[in-house]
Design a protein around this motif. Structure first.
Motif, PDB file in Angstrom:
ATOM      1  N   GLN A  93       0.798  -1.286   0.155  1.00  0.00           N
ATOM      2  CA  GLN A  93      -0.206  -0.045   0.035  1.00  0.00           C
ATOM      3  C   GLN A  93       0.836   1.333   0.040  1.00  0.00           C
ATOM      4  N   VAL A  94       0.338   2.350  -0.896  1.00  0.00           N
ATOM      5  CA  VAL A  94       1.130   3.670  -0.579  1.00  0.00           C
ATOM      6  C   VAL A  94      -0.031   4.550  -0.477  1.00  0.00           C
ATOM      7  N   LEU A  95       0.428   5.286   0.428  1.00  0.00           N
ATOM      8  CA  LEU A  95      -0.693   6.419   0.941  1.00  0.00           C
ATOM      9  C   LEU A  95       0.011   7.815   0.552  1.00  0.00           C
ATOM     10  N   ASP A  96      -0.891   8.839   0.160  1.00  0.00           N
ATOM     11  CA  ASP A  96      -0.180  10.274  -0.326  1.00  0.00           C
ATOM     12  C   ASP A  96       0.609  10.210  -1.381  1.00  0.00           C
ATOM     13  N   LEU A  97       0.116   9.580  -2.520  1.00  0.00           N
ATOM     14  CA  LEU A  97       0.937   9.377  -3.666  1.00  0.00           C
ATOM     15  C   LEU A  97       1.513  10.678  -4.220  1.00  0.00           C
ATOM     16  N   ALA A  98       0.768  11.726  -3.810  1.00  0.00           N
ATOM     17  CA  ALA A  98       1.519  13.203  -4.398  1.00  0.00           C
ATOM     18  C   ALA A  98       2.670  13.547  -3.984  1.00  0.00           C
ATOM     19  N   VAL A  99       3.148  13.043  -2.539  1.00  0.00           N
ATOM     20  CA  VAL A  99       4.321  13.392  -2.015  1.00  0.00           C
ATOM     21  C   VAL A  99       5.448  12.210  -2.452  1.00  0.00           C
ATOM     22  N   ARG A 100       5.139  11.356  -2.942  1.00  0.00           N
ATOM     23  CA  ARG A 100       6.219  10.224  -3.399  1.00  0.00           C
ATOM     24  C   ARG A 100       6.879  10.393  -4.813  1.00  0.00           C
ATOM     25  N   ASP A 101       7.821  10.099  -4.901  1.00  0.00           N
ATOM     26  CA  ASP A 101       8.626  10.120  -6.341  1.00  0.00           C
ATOM     27  C   ASP A 101       8.067   8.999  -7.283  1.00  0.00           C
ATOM     28  N   PRO A 102       7.175   9.571  -8.495  1.00  0.00           N
ATOM     29  CA  PRO A 102       6.430   8.670  -9.145  1.00  0.00           C
ATOM     30  C   PRO A 102       7.302   7.349  -9.670  1.00  0.00           C
ATOM     31  N   ASP A 103       8.572   7.618 -10.152  1.00  0.00           N
ATOM     32  CA  ASP A 103       9.432   6.598 -10.544  1.00  0.00           C
ATOM     33  C   ASP A 103       9.587   5.611  -9.561  1.00  0.00           C
ATOM     34  N   GLU A 104       9.742   5.940  -8.290  1.00  0.00           N
ATOM     35  CA  GLU A 104      10.262   5.007  -7.184  1.00  0.00           C
ATOM     36  C   GLU A 104       8.834   4.220  -7.183  1.00  0.00           C
ATOM     37  N   VAL A 105       7.547   5.035  -7.055  1.00  0.00           N
ATOM     38  CA  VAL A 105       6.333   4.140  -6.840  1.00  0.00           C
ATOM     39  C   VAL A 105       6.071   3.129  -8.049  1.00  0.00           C
ATOM     40  N   VAL A 106       6.370   3.395  -9.104  1.00  0.00           N
ATOM     41  CA  VAL A 106       6.086   2.445 -10.202  1.00  0.00           C
ATOM     42  C   VAL A 106       7.028   1.342 -10.270  1.00  0.00           C
TER      43      VAL A 106
END
Length: 231
Positions: A93-106
């Motif tokens: 799970q990832v919360l607060d997607l807006a504050v995460r680096d999108p490349d890391e999330v992918v």
């Protein structure tokens, strides 16, 4: 998706399909609404929970505005009831997607999908479902389920509980497996995507109830009588 670009529900759906198609995923159940995504895919890996009754393991994903969840998923073949296994080591799970680096999330998202699709992620759920057939749904189990319902449904849990009880009466099965099936059959018939997801999570929670110590208790007997009185 360009480097550094915001992760969207549509892009997430593409990643979901891209990761599962090579694993044999062909039956995708996806609902994309604005920036929300509910996606499920059952893989061709049947697990027998009883003679003539098998389930298929897979992956479920929810992208809900600023939150992203990936969970193992179990689809019962005989009735197309699905359960989302939220309490799993493979769950992510990832919360607060807006504050995460999108490349890391992918990168994490792809790893999570592969982890949830691994055979060992579904094996425990299959084993619990097999054992759940022989375990009566007790008063203690009901307390746990009510707590989970309060967390998932807020002030609406009593109405949902009434609908679940009606499905239990129809099914006539007061085992843990029967209650799980009542919940997931209600989920299957839900048109509201959010409600369906929450019910599938509830069904998964019932499937993953911990093994019970031997010996009856007053609450177990009381709940058995309550079920008999509602048939």
């Amino acid at each position: 998706m360009q480097c550094g670009e915001r992760l969207t529900a549509a892009v997430t759906e593409g990643i979901f399909r891209d990761e599962l198609a090579p694993l044999g995923g062909t039956e995708f159940d996806t609902i994309l609404q604005e920036d929300c995504l509910y996606a499920r895919c059952a893989l061709p890996r049947p697990l027998e929970v009883a003679p003539g009754d098998s389930v298929r393991g897979g992956v479920a994903l929810r992208f809900f505005y600023d939150e992203l969840n990936v969970r193992p998923y179990v689809l019962r073949k005989v009735c197309s009831n699905g359960a989302v296994i939220a309490r799993s080591l493979a769950a992510w799970q990832v919360l607060d997607l807006a504050v995460r680096d999108p490349d890391e999330v992918v990168v994490e998202l792809r790893e999570a999908i592969r982890s949830c699709a691994a055979p060992e992620a579904i094996a425990e759920a299959g084993a619990r479902m097999r054992s759940a057939r022989a375990v009566a749904f007790s008063g203690e189990d009901m307390i746990i389920m009510r707590m989970e319902m309060r967390r998932l449904f807020g002030g609406f849990e009593l109405g949902i509980l009434g609908a679940i009880r009606a499905r239990m009466r129809e099914g006539g099965d007061s085992s843990r497996f029967g209650v799980m099936n009542a919940v997931t059959s209600l989920a299957r018939d839900m048109k509201d995507s959010q409600m369906r997801w929450r019910l599938e999570v509830l069904g998964g929670a019932i499937a993953m109830l911990p093994p019970r110590p031997a010996g009856p208790t007053r609450r177990r007997r009381a709940f058995s009588v309550e079920l008999q009185g509602t048939r």
